[in-house]
Design a protein around this motif. Sequence first.
Motif, PDB file in Angstrom:
ATOM      1  N   UNK A 197       0.095 -14.980   3.342  1.00 40.10           N
ATOM      2  CA  UNK A 197      -1.194 -14.376   3.003  1.00 40.10           C
ATOM      3  C   UNK A 197      -0.998 -13.114   2.157  1.00 40.10           C
ATOM      4  N   UNK A 198      -2.032 -12.718   1.407  1.00 40.60           N
ATOM      5  CA  UNK A 198      -1.941 -11.459   0.676  1.00 40.60           C
ATOM      6  C   UNK A 198      -1.869 -10.290   1.657  1.00 40.60           C
ATOM      7  N   UNK A 199      -1.089  -9.278   1.286  1.00 37.39           N
ATOM      8  CA  UNK A 199      -0.923  -8.115   2.153  1.00 37.39           C
ATOM      9  C   UNK A 199      -0.536  -6.914   1.304  1.00 37.39           C
ATOM     10  N   UNK A 200      -0.804  -5.721   1.848  1.00 39.12           N
ATOM     11  CA  UNK A 200      -0.447  -4.489   1.147  1.00 39.12           C
ATOM     12  C   UNK A 200      -0.207  -3.382   2.156  1.00 39.12           C
ATOM     13  N   UNK A 201       0.721  -2.510   1.826  1.00 44.66           N
ATOM     14  CA  UNK A 201       0.995  -1.336   2.653  1.00 44.66           C
ATOM     15  C   UNK A 201       0.158  -0.157   2.195  1.00 44.66           C
ATOM     16  N   UNK A 202      -0.201   0.691   3.151  1.00 37.91           N
ATOM     17  CA  UNK A 202      -0.718   2.023   2.853  1.00 37.91           C
ATOM     18  C   UNK A 202       0.057   2.996   3.719  1.00 37.91           C
ATOM     19  N   UNK A 203      -0.058   4.273   3.421  1.00 37.39           N
ATOM     20  CA  UNK A 203       0.655   5.297   4.190  1.00 37.39           C
ATOM     21  C   UNK A 203      -0.334   6.238   4.858  1.00 37.39           C
ATOM     22  N   UNK A 204       0.017   6.640   6.077  1.00 42.36           N
ATOM     23  CA  UNK A 204      -0.778   7.657   6.750  1.00 42.36           C
ATOM     24  C   UNK A 204      -0.288   9.028   6.281  1.00 42.36           C
ATOM     25  N   UNK A 205      -0.885  10.129   6.742  1.00 42.37           N
ATOM     26  CA  UNK A 205      -0.481  11.451   6.259  1.00 42.37           C
ATOM     27  C   UNK A 205       0.984  11.807   6.525  1.00 42.37           C
ATOM     28  N   UNK A 206       1.634  11.162   7.485  1.00 38.33           N
ATOM     29  CA  UNK A 206       3.048  11.407   7.752  1.00 38.33           C
ATOM     30  C   UNK A 206       3.960  10.492   6.951  1.00 38.33           C
ATOM     31  N   UNK A 207       3.390   9.635   6.129  1.00 35.45           N
ATOM     32  CA  UNK A 207       4.187   8.717   5.343  1.00 35.45           C
ATOM     33  C   UNK A 207       4.562   7.443   6.072  1.00 35.45           C
ATOM     34  N   UNK A 208       4.008   7.229   7.269  1.00 39.49           N
ATOM     35  CA  UNK A 208       4.232   5.968   7.985  1.00 39.49           C
ATOM     36  C   UNK A 208       3.568   4.844   7.192  1.00 39.49           C
TER      37      UNK A 208
END
Length: 153
Positions: A132-143
């Motif tokens: 499936x299509x997927x994408x990462x994002x980062x939280x303020x700590x870079x997780x």
Amino acid sequence: MHACEANRVVPSTRRGVSAWPPAQPRSTSQAWAPVYLAVSDQDRALAFYRDVLGFEVRTDTEFGEGFRWIEVAPAGAYTVIALVPPTGEGDPQPGGNAPFGFDTPNLEAAMAEFSSRGLEFEDVMGGEGPVPPMAYFRDPDGNRVLLVEETAR
């Protein structure tokens, strides 16, 4: 959660055309322990997960000497995410891959919605064959947190 989904907080149903928040988790068990996420600033992390992602705050309490316990979760989810600072050298540190991800019925719509709130995504991967299509994002700590478009199971 299914065994293969142990590292992902996953919804079980779709809510019309809404891309977020996720619906109930797929599991029928209601006794899951929290998933721990290392953060350097609990106030900043809480604001992000509550205000940007729209999560519920399940617990925000101080106990012991200077220790704060915060749990957040998508609305209606059983599994919670504990936002915890590292307390020792051996503890996970902020900035790695989160030990969970989220499903959404429509990745493109979810990305548009969160982008309008200032969230930045890495390039979309997958979307071909059974992936499936997927994408990462980062939280303020870079997780790095993975957002995956639901597929028929």
